[in-house]
Scaffold this motif. Sequence first.
Motif, short mmCIF file in Angstrom:
data_model
loop_
_atom_site.label_atom_id
_atom_site.label_comp_id
_atom_site.label_asym_id
_atom_site.label_seq_id
_atom_site.Cartn_x
_atom_site.Cartn_y
_atom_site.Cartn_z
N GLY A 13 0.83 -1.21 0.00
CA GLY A 13 0.00 0.00 0.00
C GLY A 13 0.85 1.25 0.00
O GLY A 13 0.56 2.21 -0.72
N TYR A 14 1.94 1.21 0.78
CA TYR A 14 2.79 2.40 0.85
C TYR A 14 3.45 2.69 -0.48
O TYR A 14 3.39 3.82 -1.00
N SER A 17 1.13 3.88 -3.37
CA SER A 17 0.61 5.25 -3.32
C SER A 17 1.71 6.27 -3.55
O SER A 17 1.45 7.47 -3.53
N MET A 20 1.43 8.56 -6.98
CA MET A 20 0.39 9.57 -6.94
C MET A 20 0.80 10.75 -6.07
O MET A 20 0.56 11.90 -6.42
N SER A 21 1.45 10.44 -4.92
CA SER A 21 1.79 11.55 -4.03
C SER A 21 2.88 12.43 -4.64
O SER A 21 2.90 13.63 -4.40
N ASN A 61 9.63 12.40 -1.13
CA ASN A 61 8.86 11.17 -0.91
C ASN A 61 9.61 9.96 -1.46
O ASN A 61 9.67 8.91 -0.83
N ALA B 162 -0.85 16.53 0.10
CA ALA B 162 -0.92 15.54 -0.97
C ALA B 162 -1.59 14.26 -0.47
O ALA B 162 -2.23 13.56 -1.26
N SER B 166 -4.49 12.62 -2.51
CA SER B 166 -4.30 11.31 -3.14
C SER B 166 -5.37 10.33 -2.66
O SER B 166 -5.87 9.54 -3.46
N ARG B 170 -7.90 8.92 -5.61
CA ARG B 170 -7.82 7.50 -5.93
C ARG B 170 -9.20 6.87 -5.89
O ARG B 170 -9.64 6.21 -6.84
N VAL B 212 -7.78 -0.26 0.36
CA VAL B 212 -6.65 0.66 0.24
C VAL B 212 -6.91 1.94 1.03
O VAL B 212 -6.03 2.45 1.73
N LEU B 215 -6.42 1.06 4.58
CA LEU B 215 -5.02 0.78 4.89
C LEU B 215 -4.20 2.06 4.97
O LEU B 215 -3.40 2.25 5.89
N LEU B 216 -4.44 2.97 4.03
CA LEU B 216 -3.65 4.21 4.03
C LEU B 216 -4.01 5.09 5.22
O LEU B 216 -3.12 5.69 5.83
N MET B 219 -2.16 3.74 8.02
CA MET B 219 -0.73 4.03 8.01
C MET B 219 -0.46 5.48 8.36
O MET B 219 0.58 5.79 8.96
#
Lengths: 72, 229
Positions: A13-14, A17, A20-21, A61, B162, B166, B170, B212, B215-216, B219
């Motif tokens: 997941g990290y 993404s 996009m970031s 990032n 961001a 994001s 998404r 997702v 999950l994000l 995190m």
Amino acid sequence: MKKETGKTIRELGYFASLGMSVALSIFIGLGLGLWLDKKFDTNPVLMFVGLIIGIIAGFSNIVRAGKKGKNY
Amino acid sequence: MEHPYLFLTSVFGLFGLEEWAASHPHVTYMWLAMLILIIFGWLAGKSVSLVPETAQNVFEVLISGMEEFVVSITGEEGRKSYPLLITIFLFVLVGNLMGLVPSLYPPTASVNTTMALALIAVGWSHVVGVWHHGFKYIKHFLGPVPLMIPLFLPIELIAHMARVLSLTFRLFGNMMGHELVVLILLMLGGMFLAPLPVMAMGVFVALVQAFVFFLLSTMYIAGAIEEAH
């Protein structure tokens, strides 16, 4: 859920993404610069400052993800 | 692209609210998603027994499995944020799956809904950060060297903005894209069941996007809890 699977999903997941970031950071920097330009009537100085800060933010990032990826 | 027929809009039309409901389908269908979740919660909690049976079994596996997963990411401190996270997950999941039912509009296909959810999730992660570190939470934004603060502060602020965007784009992009593809295929070849394979993939997309998002958010909360670098 096994601990190893959970960790894999988390990292997935990290890193998923990340792209996009990076893109969004650049656009946020650009947008903020343009907005401040309109506010203070300093076209186009702040736009470039914002764009550069956005690019640095986006790439920081990637650097951070690279440091994270070294652990594997 | 206009939806050909929306069930709730005609229901609201009975009360003379058709114009409002037609221009705010994400609001009315969000209420429907909330209603579905409340009814499911009521059904699951109606007859809680020590030895679980049928429905309670399903919910217990879902809820406690997710709880262990969240705690394995955030550590024990994250258990307090779990109710918010699982609510986001279930709401997004139900919202996404509503896109597969004809005459229903998925509320997550509107940027208003996803932006609100992303703001809540990221905002809560900052609340958790302040809660855990007090004033020292600001160290998360200042970078390792004191001399570099003017450089690091805007960079970190942009990076945090961001995150919101994001998360927003998404979910919104995936759900709206799915909705558009189904509508276009329906228009072009609805007689030959052309949208069927896309709808089958929609089940997968709905699950993955809900997970997702969940999950994000987890995190981000984990990142707020851990010590500053």
